[in-house]
Enzyme design. Structure first.
Site, PDB file in Angstrom:
ATOM      1  N   SER A 152       0.847  -1.206   0.000  1.00 56.63           N
ATOM      2  CA  SER A 152       0.000   0.000   0.000  1.00 56.63           C
ATOM      3  C   SER A 152       0.876   1.247   0.000  1.00 56.63           C
ATOM      4  CB  SER A 152      -0.849  -0.035   1.275  1.00 56.63           C
ATOM      5  OG  SER A 152      -1.443   1.212   1.553  1.00 56.63           O
ATOM      6  N   TYR A 155      -3.613  -0.135   9.874  1.00 55.69           N
ATOM      7  CA  TYR A 155      -3.396  -0.494   8.463  1.00 55.69           C
ATOM      8  C   TYR A 155      -1.958  -0.156   8.057  1.00 55.69           C
ATOM      9  CZ  TYR A 155      -4.592  -0.691   3.420  1.00 55.69           C
ATOM     10  OH  TYR A 155      -4.657  -1.002   2.074  1.00 55.69           O
TER      11      TYR A 155
END
Ligand code: NAP
Ligand code: GCO
Length: 269
Positions: free
Chosen positions: A148, A161
């Site tokens: 990510s 996250y």
């Protein structure tokens, strides 16, 4: 003499893409099928698996779908043995299944934090661990971890996250380091902001986050799942056999960019 393009073929390969009933995983799996691979995918419940199977069928793809929660080691081991028995040894693993919880860190429960780490970091470890022994025996393997922007950057509300995806980047480098000698390549793809259900709440009309992302992206748009296909094929194919421990960011340039300067700033020569 084989054509250069043959290096990108996935003919005869077996691929497992986790959490691939829809979204990024679905797009990658469908592209792998078109490149010649046999596709296996799992999702967390039968309803999602059926939805995925139907969507693959609509594209003319015969996919093998399984119910499996990637955070449960026993279920994952059973999934991998079943695929080996029913389809063949897994040549390509894409650790795609993931979740996000957008909660300010000081309001987030430790339980929610753990859940995100469990799916986004512990599960890729569990699934990779399950496929590596047969890859070693077979003499090759490709593991692709979906990382990510948050493998590199932080932002408000995504502490768990970012911690997980940062960890996944380092797990990727460690798998490459530990198993490179067995001809196993482990790389990551770091998608930028991509239009999928996961980012739907950020893209609702009127949400300033939408414009914010466009202004942070030199390509001046959100990414699509199609943007991830070329890089995913490359990292799964023989074309990337000497690429190991790399994170390929597919972000329209976000990580290269300081951000759009305010209009009132004058250029000074
Ligand atoms: P998505 O639309 O939310 O799809 C994720 C899939 O994983 C869903 O099918 C989900 O099932 C499944 N899943 C969740 N927990 C699972 C578990 N424990 N076991 C098995 N499957 C599980 O996400 P996406 O946007 O396609 O993202 C796919 C991956 O790319 C994720 O790892 C995400 O973090 C990453 N990523 C996304 C973007 C983006 O902009 N969209 C950018 C960078 C990275 P449910 O429907 O039940 O949740
Ligand atoms: C968020 C987003 C991101 C993206 C993606 C960026 O809330 O900031 O959901 O985390 O999904 O992972 O690469």
């Amino acid at each position: 003499m084989s054509k250069v393009i043959d290096k990108f073929s996935l003919e005869g390969k077996v691929a497992l893409i986790t959490g691939a009933s829809y979204g990024i995983g679905f797009a990658i799996a469908a592209a792998y099928a078109e490149a010649g691979a046999t596709i296996c995918f799992n999702d967390i419940n039968q309803e999602l698996v059926d939805k995925g199977l139907e969507a693959y069928k609509e594209l003319g793809i015969k996919a093998c779908g399984y119910v499996c929660d990637v955070t449960h080691e026993a279920e994952v081991n059973e999934l991998v043995s079943k695929i080996e028995r029913e389809v063949g040894v897994i040549d390509i693993l894409v650790n795609n299944a993931g979740i996000i919880k957008r909660i300010p860190m000081h309001e987030m429960s430790a339980d929610d934090f753990r859940k995100v780490i469990d799916v986004d970091l512990n599960a890729p470890f569990i699934v990779a661990k399950a496929v590596i022994p047969s890859m070693i025996k077979k003499g090759h393997g490709k593991i692709i971890n979906i990382c990510s922007m948050m493998s590199e950057l932080g932002r408000e509300t995504v502490s768990a996250y970012a911690a997980a995806k940062g960890g996944l980047k380092m797990l990727t480098k460690n798998i490459a380091s530990e198993y490179g000698e067995y001809n196993i390549q482990c790389n990551g793809i770091g998608p930028g902001y991509i239009e999928t259900p996961q980012t739907a709440p950020l893209r609702v009309p009127g949400n300033p986050f939408n414009e914010f992302i466009i202004s942070k992206t030199p390509a001046a748009r959100w990414g699509t799942t199609d943007d991830l296909i070329g890089p995913s094929i490359f990292l799964a194919s023989d074309a990337s056999d000497f690429v190991n421990g790399h994170i390929l960011y597919v972000d329209g340039g976000i990580l290269a960019y300081i951000g759009k300067q305010p209009n009132q700033i004058k250029q000074v020569n």
